[in-house]
Every structure is written in C-alpha cells, then in structure tokens.
Design a protein around this motif. Structure first.
Motif: not given
Ligand SMILES: Cc1cc2nc3c(=O)[nH]c(=O)nc-3n(C[C@H](O)[C@H](O)[C@H](O)COP(=O)(O)OP(=O)(O)OC[C@H]3O[C@@H](n4cnc5c(N)ncnc54)[C@H](O)[C@@H]3O)c2cc1C
Length: 325
Positions: A12, A54-55, A67-68, A105, A107, A181, A210-211
């Motif tokens: 990341i 990020l899953e 998750g993103a 996705s 995100g 963050e 991230m999420d």
C-alpha cells in the motif's frame, strides 16, 4: 491510445508513493481504460493495485466493512451484505452488466467519471474534460443531464448507483494518503461542479480508498433502491431513489432518501426526510414530501421529464421500503 507504463504495487505504501509522484491507480480498469482509449484520460504511469490487501467483506462491531477492491458482483452476492444491507446488493445488481460487475471494484465505482456524451467527444467543448472550454450539453443534447446541483459550467449527472445507496445509508469511507489516513462520509466524496467541474472528488490523486464502512442497524432492513431507465438492464439511471427507514407505533421514526440520475452528485433529500419524520407512511404524506424534491431544480430543454419522474420515483421507492406495495 497514448503510450503508458504499468507497474504492479507490492505494498500500500509503495502504491501511494508512486501516486504521489504522478502515477494513477488502476483496479478493474472498466472506467479508466475506456477513457484512455478515447484519450479523455491520459495517464503516463499506471499502478495496478489488484494485489493489495484491500479485498474482502466483513462485519466489524456494528459496521459492515467492504474492501475497496471487492468486486461489484462479489458484494452483491455476499451473505453479510444481503443480511444487513440488501439495498447495497440491489443497487449493484441494477448497475452495468454481469461481465463488468465481475471486474469492477467498489473503489473504482465511486470514482467513475461522468457519462455525459460530450465528455467523451474530443471535438466538443466540455469544461469537465478541458477547463474553460464551455459546456456543450447546456444548450445541446441534454435529455440525460442533471436538474439538481448544476452550474453554467456543467450539467452532467453523477453515474454511480451504489453511491446513491451508500449516501442513503450514511456510509463512510477510509482513505490513506502519503502522510495520514482519514475516514469521512461517502456523501462528502463528491464535489458540486460550480466553475471547476473537472474536479469531481474531494480526495487527492495520491489518496487510496481502503474500504467503505456502513453502519448496521434496523434501517438497513427497510430499504429499497428503485432505478428508472430506458431499458431494463445495462443502462444508467434516468432517475433512481434509495430509501432507508424505520417506523415505530405506525409512525416514521427515521428516514433517509438519496436520488441518482438527477444530480451532479448523489443527491440527499433532507427536506423530504424532515417532512416525513413522525408521520404515518401513507400515500398523502409520501406525495407531499416527494414534491419537496423539486426545490432548486433547474431543468433544461430536453430533460423536463425528470421533474415529473423524480417525485414519482421517490413515492414508489418509499412505498416499497415501507411495505405499502
Ligand atoms: C458499459 C458500462 C456500463 C456501466 N453501467 C453502470 C451502471 O449502470 N451503474 C453504475 O453504477 N456503474 C456503471 N458502470 C461503471 C462501472 O461500475 C465502473 O466502471 C466500475 O465500477 C469502475 O471500477 P473499476 O475497478 O473498473 O475502476 P477503474 O477503471 O480501475 O478506476 C476508476 C477510477 O478509480 C480510481 N481508483 C480505482 N480504485 C481506487 C482506489 N482503491 N483508491 C483510489 N482510486 C481508485 C482509478 O484511478 C480511476 O480513476 C458501467 C460501466 C460500463 C463500462
């Protein structure tokens, strides 16, 4: 398509560092690659984030965490999502096609760009694509354009379905940048066009989603998404409505309404919500509240029909969420 480099991020931190020096994240690529083919987007350096952690979808305390990199189809089919927030599943299934949902996705969905035809037409002025070049939709083909939140610089609608559901559910999102963050409401991700429609989001290019976090509670159980469109699948919304509510002793205790297809961003209707709190959910109260959605609308030559369709869609979505039909 212009030449570009593609590298896979191993962590990341590494992904964010490359983005901070001008790289661009790519997840499913279903938006970005299309726009690169049309040369609307011209990133020279892509960072493939698909191997980052990020899953996944999980319940953490009183939050559903998505998750993103979770794919639209995976989220729509997930047992926790269906149990706690069927509205999210419903809004995802109504979007795109099965093939796209398998790749796209969450995100990337939130950061997808406008679908106004002029945005992709390189020889037509578009302030979103080329700042200060003009808005072709304002006096052009604007049947699909927005009626809420528009400016003389841009009238493009925001296209995401699930974003509308997430705004109604008061979801938050966690993003990480080079130094820190932060977590903030999904509703605050989107900017109004004003005189800078090329700036669509409030996060920086170096910030990685991230999420997405959705509070779990009773209102998730009485929630529905209604999408009205030109054909039954594989089409963006003309008007959509996401509604989440709770009732106590036959009266509305809590209600959240967000609409899509009509606003330059997912549009929360607080005046409609306020008009319904404490009322019995019947046809009269619903219709009166839905009319308030028209405050501040600015229809154009070809999209007057949205002024009729918007309150009707809200009425129907409220009836569905309240179990009236
Ligand atoms: C034909 C077609 C029909 C569609 N119909 C619908 C529809 O009806 N409803 C609907 O809601 N959507 C629809 N979509 C849009 C689709 O949902 C999006 O293309 C998809 O969700 C984008 O996800 P992605 O992973 O492919 O994003 P990408 O294309 O990989 O990325 C999109 C953007 O997000 C950024 N990005 C991606 N992940 C992150 C991250 N974690 N952090 C920070 N930035 C990130 C990228 O840099 C890029 O700017 C449609 C798309 C197509 C092509």
């Amino acid at each position: 398509m212009l030449p570009f480099s593609l590298e896979r991020a191993n962590s990341i931190e590494a992904a964010i560092a490359v983005a901070a020096s001008g790289g661009r994240f790519i997840a499913g690529g279903t938006t970005l690659v299309d726009l690169m083919r049309d040369e609307v987007e011209r990133p020279a350096r892509l960072i493939d984030i698909n191997s980052l952690p990020l899953e996944g979808i999980r319940v953490e305390g009183q939050e559903l965490v998505i998750g993103a990199l979770a794919r639209m189809s995976e989220v729509a089919a997930n047992a926790d999502v269906r149990r706690h927030h069927p509205l999210i599943a419903e809004s995802l299934i109504e979007g795109a096609s099965p093939q796209i949902r398998n790749l796209a996705s969450m995100g990337g969905n939130l950061l997808q760009r406008a679908r106004c035809p002029y945005f992709r037409m390189l020889d037509a002025p578009c302030n979103k694509r080329t700042p200060n070049s003009g808005c072709s939709a304002l006096h052009g083909l604007n049947a699909g354009s927005a009626i809420l939140g528009t400016s003389d610089y841009c009238v493009a609608t925001h296209p995401s379905d699930v974003a509308v559901a997430l705004v109604a559910l008061e979801a938050t999102m966690r993003v990480r940048g080079p130094k820190s963050e932060r977590t903030f409401p999904v509703e605050q991700l989107f900017r109004l066009p004003n005189d800078t429609p090329h700036l669509e989001h409030t996060i920086l290019p170096s910030e990685l989603i991230m999420d997405i976090r959705v509070p779990i509670g009773p209102r998730g159980q009485n929630a529905r998404y209604l999408k009205v469109r030109d054909r039954a699948s594989y089409e963006f919304a003309l008007v959509s409505a996401a509604v989440a509510l709770t009732q106590e002793n036959g009266l509305l205790k809590h209600v959240r309404i967000a609409v899509g297809g009509v606003g330059t961003k997912p549009w929360r209707l607080q005046s409609c919500e306020a008009a319904l709190i404490g009322k019995k959910l019947d046809r009269e109260s619903i219709e009166q509240a839905a009319q308030l959605s028209l405050r501040g609308t600015r229809p154009l030559e070809h999209n007057h029909y949205k002024v009729d369709l918007l309150p009707r869609t809200i009425v129907r979505a409220l009836e569905m969420a309240g179990g009236l039909s």
